[in-house]
Design a protein around this motif. Sequence first.
Motif, PDB file in Angstrom:
ATOM      1  N   GLY A 145      18.866   1.103  -0.244  1.00 36.06           N
ATOM      2  CA  GLY A 145      18.423  -0.066  -0.699  1.00 36.06           C
ATOM      3  C   GLY A 145      17.233  -0.635  -0.010  1.00 36.06           C
ATOM      4  O   GLY A 145      16.363  -1.117  -0.528  1.00 36.06           O
ATOM      5  N   ARG A 146      17.497  -0.529   1.692  1.00 32.73           N
ATOM      6  CA  ARG A 146      16.350  -0.959   2.338  1.00 32.73           C
ATOM      7  C   ARG A 146      15.049  -0.353   2.273  1.00 32.73           C
ATOM      8  O   ARG A 146      13.948  -0.812   2.241  1.00 32.73           O
ATOM      9  N   ASN A 147      15.514   1.196   1.961  1.00 28.52           N
ATOM     10  CA  ASN A 147      14.201   1.787   1.854  1.00 28.52           C
ATOM     11  C   ASN A 147      13.345   1.400   0.802  1.00 28.52           C
ATOM     12  O   ASN A 147      12.121   1.225   0.752  1.00 28.52           O
ATOM     13  N   VAL A 148      14.153   1.036  -0.359  1.00 34.13           N
ATOM     14  CA  VAL A 148      13.391   0.598  -1.372  1.00 34.13           C
ATOM     15  C   VAL A 148      12.873  -0.730  -1.589  1.00 34.13           C
ATOM     16  O   VAL A 148      11.633  -1.120  -1.994  1.00 34.13           O
ATOM     17  N   MET A 149      13.305  -1.611  -0.728  1.00 30.92           N
ATOM     18  CA  MET A 149      12.916  -2.897  -0.721  1.00 30.92           C
ATOM     19  C   MET A 149      11.844  -3.023   0.442  1.00 30.92           C
ATOM     20  O   MET A 149      10.920  -3.993   0.333  1.00 30.92           O
ATOM     21  N   LEU A 150      11.734  -2.045   1.353  1.00 29.56           N
ATOM     22  CA  LEU A 150      10.720  -2.403   2.606  1.00 29.56           C
ATOM     23  C   LEU A 150       9.314  -2.556   2.272  1.00 29.56           C
ATOM     24  O   LEU A 150       8.658  -3.413   2.518  1.00 29.56           O
ATOM     25  N   SER A 151       8.801  -1.632   1.036  1.00 25.65           N
ATOM     26  CA  SER A 151       7.178  -1.714   1.084  1.00 25.65           C
ATOM     27  C   SER A 151       7.098  -3.132   0.101  1.00 25.65           C
ATOM     28  O   SER A 151       6.070  -3.744   0.222  1.00 25.65           O
ATOM     29  N   GLN A 152       7.821  -3.256  -0.610  1.00 28.72           N
ATOM     30  CA  GLN A 152       7.771  -4.788  -1.603  1.00 28.72           C
ATOM     31  C   GLN A 152       7.751  -5.836  -0.609  1.00 28.72           C
ATOM     32  O   GLN A 152       6.446  -6.645  -0.679  1.00 28.72           O
ATOM     33  N   MET A 153       8.433  -5.947   0.674  1.00 25.22           N
ATOM     34  CA  MET A 153       8.387  -7.094   1.437  1.00 25.22           C
ATOM     35  C   MET A 153       7.230  -6.935   2.431  1.00 25.22           C
ATOM     36  O   MET A 153       6.659  -7.938   2.451  1.00 25.22           O
ATOM     37  N   VAL A 154       6.866  -5.790   2.866  1.00 27.06           N
ATOM     38  CA  VAL A 154       5.935  -5.596   3.818  1.00 27.06           C
ATOM     39  C   VAL A 154       4.555  -5.850   2.848  1.00 27.06           C
ATOM     40  O   VAL A 154       3.811  -6.393   3.621  1.00 27.06           O
ATOM     41  N   VAL A 155       4.495  -5.120   1.819  1.00 24.46           N
ATOM     42  CA  VAL A 155       2.951  -4.997   1.369  1.00 24.46           C
ATOM     43  C   VAL A 155       2.871  -6.087   0.340  1.00 24.46           C
ATOM     44  O   VAL A 155       1.508  -6.513   0.518  1.00 24.46           O
ATOM     45  N   LYS A 156       3.592  -6.417  -0.405  1.00 24.08           N
ATOM     46  CA  LYS A 156       3.234  -7.537  -1.410  1.00 24.08           C
ATOM     47  C   LYS A 156       3.988  -8.757  -1.050  1.00 24.08           C
ATOM     48  O   LYS A 156       3.742  -9.769  -1.817  1.00 24.08           O
ATOM     49  N   ASN A 157       4.471  -8.767   0.209  1.00 23.94           N
ATOM     50  CA  ASN A 157       5.349 -10.057   0.570  1.00 23.94           C
ATOM     51  C   ASN A 157       6.340 -10.566  -0.356  1.00 23.94           C
ATOM     52  O   ASN A 157       6.654 -11.896  -0.835  1.00 23.94           O
ATOM     53  N   THR A 158       6.898  -9.736  -1.203  1.00 19.82           N
ATOM     54  CA  THR A 158       7.998 -10.181  -2.168  1.00 19.82           C
ATOM     55  C   THR A 158       9.034 -10.808  -1.353  1.00 19.82           C
ATOM     56  O   THR A 158       9.472 -10.286  -0.225  1.00 19.82           O
ATOM     57  N   ALA A 196       1.736   2.020   0.241  1.00 20.07           N
ATOM     58  CA  ALA A 196       0.449   1.007   0.457  1.00 20.07           C
ATOM     59  C   ALA A 196       0.587   0.297   1.860  1.00 20.07           C
ATOM     60  O   ALA A 196      -0.013  -0.796   1.964  1.00 20.07           O
ATOM     61  N   MET A 197       1.584   0.781   2.637  1.00 18.78           N
ATOM     62  CA  MET A 197       1.573   0.133   3.917  1.00 18.78           C
ATOM     63  C   MET A 197       0.215   0.738   4.897  1.00 18.78           C
ATOM     64  O   MET A 197      -0.180   1.429   4.879  1.00 18.78           O
ATOM     65  N   SER A 198      -0.136  -0.378   5.656  1.00 13.11           N
ATOM     66  CA  SER A 198      -1.461  -0.365   6.639  1.00 13.11           C
ATOM     67  C   SER A 198      -0.900   0.501   7.621  1.00 13.11           C
ATOM     68  O   SER A 198       0.373   0.665   7.954  1.00 13.11           O
TER      69      SER A 198
END
Lengths: 241, 241, 219, 222, 236
Positions: free
Chosen positions: B97-110, D128-130
């Motif tokens: 789950g965290r794998n899927v959540m990570l980039s949304q939260m980091v990149v898109k600030n979801t 898309a992560m830096s």
Amino acid sequence: MPLIAITDVKKRFGENEVLKGINIDVEPGEVIAIIGKSGSGKSTLLRCINGLENIDEGSILVAGAHLAPDEASLKALRLKVGMIFQQFNLFPHLSAGRNVMLSQMVVKNTPKDEAEAMARRMLDRVGLGHRFDAFPDQLSGGQQQRVAIARALAMQPIALLCDEITSALDPELVAEVLAVVKELAADGMTLLMVTHEMQFARDVCHRVVFMHEGRVHESGPPEDVFGAPQTPELRQFVGRH
Amino acid sequence: MPLIAITDVKKRFGENEVLKGINIDVEPGEVIAIIGKSGSGKSTLLRCINGLENIDEGSILVAGAHLAPDEASLKALRLKVGMIFQQFNLFPHLSAGRNVMLSQMVVKNTPKDEAEAMARRMLDRVGLGHRFDAFPDQLSGGQQQRVAIARALAMQPIALLCDEITSALDPELVAEVLAVVKELAADGMTLLMVTHEMQFARDVCHRVVFMHEGRVHESGPPEDVFGAPQTPELRQFVGRH
Amino acid sequence: MMEFTTWDILRNLLLAARWTVLLSLVSFVGGAIVGLAVLFVRIGHRRWARRCAEGYVELFQGTPLLMQLFLAFFGLGLLGFDVPAWLAAGLALILWSAAFLAEIWRGCVEAIQRGQWEASASLGMGYLQQMRWVILPQALRIAVPPTVGFSMQVVKGTALTSIIGFVELSKAGTMVTNATFQPFTVYGLVALIYFVLCWPLSKSSQILERKLNAPHRHH
Amino acid sequence: MGYQFEFGWIVEYLPLIVSGIATTIQLIAVGAVAGILLGIACAWVRALGPVWLRPPVVAYVELIRNTPFLIQLFFIFFGLPSLGVQMSELQAANLAMIVNLGAYSCEIVRAGIQATPRGQFEAGASLAMSPFETFRHVVLIPALQRIWPALSSQVVIVMLGSAVVSQIAAEDLTFAANYIQSRNFRAFETYIVATILYLALSILLRQALRGVGLLLFPRRAP
Amino acid sequence: DALADITKRGTIRIAVPQDFPPFGSVGTDMKPVGYDVDTAALIAKKMGVKLELVPVTSANRIPFLQTNKVDLVISSLGKNPDREKVIDFSDAYAPFFNGVFAPADVKVASAADLSGKSVGVTRGAIEDLELSKIAPADATIKRYEDNNGTISAFLSGQVDAIATGNVVAAAILERNPPKRPEAKFLIKNSPCYIGMNKSEPALMAKINALLAESKKDGSLTAIAQKWLGAPLPADI
Ligand SMILES: Nc1ncnc2c1ncn2[C@@H]1O[C@H](COP(=O)(O)OP(=O)(O)OP(=O)(O)O)[C@@H](O)[C@H]1O
Ligand SMILES: Nc1ncnc2c1ncn2[C@@H]1O[C@H](COP(=O)(O)OP(=O)(O)OP(=O)(O)O)[C@@H](O)[C@H]1O
Ligand SMILES: [Mg+2]
Ligand SMILES: [Mg+2]
């Protein structure tokens, strides 16, 4: 008298009983294929026969001698039974020729020139006489596996154990290794091989052993095992491959 | 207007010209299979489209935007195009789950709860809703690859690049991943996939591109490419597989 | 109070640095030999021997070298063994570096794939033969950089032998400072000499590391 | 030899010993946390950070790794005041340990970063992560996990090396030992007691670091 | 019997300091020089044996004695009851003029004025033992490993004042430092003694006899003149 007599062998890893009483007799010159699903204990069985794992119950006799876990009898055993691995396990710091020479010189105290002559003969036998000085990382997977076979043969074993020796190879390279094994079989070497190459098992082996959940589930000549599987498990397994 | 327009793309590694002028247009919703021998440049092409490698000549347009090597436009590109790798490349320290959540939260600030809801939806979509808290090393290869797909989908890309996503899987597990991809294709996702699964390419893809020595050697609908190969190279390739 | 010129200071420090070099060599070479023996026991088949080796490593890695030196020299003296200072210093430093080297090398040996052990075992080799012909030659490759890296620690570790009366570089620095009241000149020079001794070691360790890693880069 | 061992003095000096242990623990706690953070930052610069920042970091790491800790301590405590930076011996000892461990852990962490499979960087990038985000969220934790044993050993080494801070009058465990033996001349007894205490501290410290490792890295190393 | 051993050996081994000027430090040839060194030479000469100097630090001087690696410790030792349980002390052989020194702007006239101030001192030296007795509870005593640490701490402003020998203070002044140590008050003078192992009555008697003789014939006073710039006080 069978060359290898495996009687009621059991092996546990902690709670997990991986071999639940195995009985197999291997006659001199016999070529046996062991097949079965992943996790059914095929590798563990071969490793037990080579003394890489201790067995918990039962007995293994090789050429009449008991397999005991002390160093002297292990050494005696391993001089009789060679093993070839899926990952080749060549010694990366030694040339192909040196790989074949090393154990003769170290274990049997063979003089260097004799060991070298033997190494050349064995590399020739697997078709690699010309790569004597090549290092493992300069060889293709198939060539590496053939060097591994030469290395085992140089110890003049009375039987060879092969654990999925073509599984790590690119499809193009499988044939060259199987050709070498076929020739060994023709020359009368006793072979006990775990394999997924069903066609090869059908063509070359005298007997096929199907393992399932730590037991010998069915065994017999390849015609029977592949042509008329008795149990649903074997039917399913054969159907898939 | 094509979704991805690849024009005269060349790529060198030192002396070695790996891509020698590639032209491919990918329409929205199109499913393209790229086939070809090892070393023909398939992976390199996908990596160029995702900006993991810089191209030396030519241009790549994604949804009308030029692929430039600065960080901002790379980020914009990668938000549009997801990539899935042969080796899964899940983050081993994070649960599925965290794998899927990570980039949304980091990149898109979801916000976390939104990201989590999205992750659950995406894991459900690949049939792994119940393994939300499992870590990568607790999952089979096929499950890991499906998590990787969910992870890419969670960024809501307009196209997916897949580089031999079933090659590292045991034969039993290939089907479950291909089933997921098939569903994506049916849902209208634009897919550009390097694959060795010829049957799958035949069944699912709209177009097959055969690469040979850094060039698009032949391309067309699967019936033509597999049924009536025009060049001896493709004939040989199709014959082997 | 006598006047020290800068040359006097430097000359005396360099003279003392000979001890630093000598002690480093002794402790490194001796430590390597003992460390190898500890390594063999530490990864061997005998459980109780492994435990002993583990305890040895724990003891020497877990206590300050200063105390080890002190107890080796004066403790043995108290027990009635009149060991000369050089012997006590050599002994303590050797045992100390052996503990570290054995641990460093254990990591390297454990990095060798299990298949190498199994292949050599299946060819009939015994433990020592496996180590000598198959494992160590491979482990050596990866062991060189951290080993050279550790030799820097040895050089700096010799400073502590002043507790048992050795006038090596650091001690000479303190003595000269006490006679001159010029801590900055003196300690600056001391630091410089240490740097000159250690830097080539650290540099070569980095270069070796890069060299050894180069063929392993995969894409 | 007729030497009579005598440990009765322990009672009298117990408060000093306890406060010495407390100081040593405080030093290593602050030193380890801040030193490792500094090391991570430096490792990031050396492995992935801006190119112009690399030479100063390399110089710092080389300078520290190639000179004895004691000399570094002296420069901080006796040298910095001439530049107008005055600090207490405890602050100086803390700073010296941070600076020292920072340099060593930089090298260790960098090795961990370099051992990261390229696929992890690429997976981060393709999401898309830096580069920095990838480092922070994807690379760092597994890299730390990989080198945690080496880092733990280094922390223990620094803890044992901290004995020399007694030379600038920081009142750690070694200071207590030296103080006691300067009063009662019972050097063997005090050093034996100090050695045992250091051994206990290093065993505890190793356990603590293992615990931190289990907390930080819930999964086995891949 | 230590005395018999010394005579038989023909050599006396004496531990001397090399980090505590003017009692012991090194010359440009790194050989120990100082009050203690000259005293050691004097004793050896009067005993008619060869002298072997063993440079020691405050941390290891007693272990050297206890493990019989030296016969005597002439290392500006001060006496206290705890120490007397471990080794024996001869008669005094040197005075120790020490005091508290600080820059002019630090107002200190007596031990009581040290309240709230920090004082640097060399750990285990006589002034450490004495100052510890008389300093008020809220004075901070910083104890450094050796003389050099104490002086550096003073010069770099890490402590307000130092307690040290007046000869040391004079030596500092000679170098024209940024901070000039001025004498503030004298700590009770307590002399230095020669240390030897317990239960050596013969050696003890011999050393005390030699010391008495040296005081009488002026040879010890000459040493005091040379290193301390003053004759031996009458109470020694
Ligand atoms: N060293 C070990 N420790 C614990 N369990 C083990 C060990 N080796 C094997 N096993 C377990 O024993 C079982 C049988 O393993 P084995 O390798 O013999 O199977 P296999 O039939 O060779 O399978 P495959 O076809 O995948 O090679 C598996 O469940 C495996 O997890
Ligand atoms: N980073 C790199 N540096 C240098 N050469 C590279 C690099 N990546 C790929 N190559 C070379 O580029 C060529 C094409 O590689 P690529 O991985 O694109 O082939 P592929 O078609 O994907 O093959 P495969 O089916 O084996 O994955 C090969 O010759 C390879 O050696
Ligand atoms: Mg197996
Ligand atoms: Mg590829």
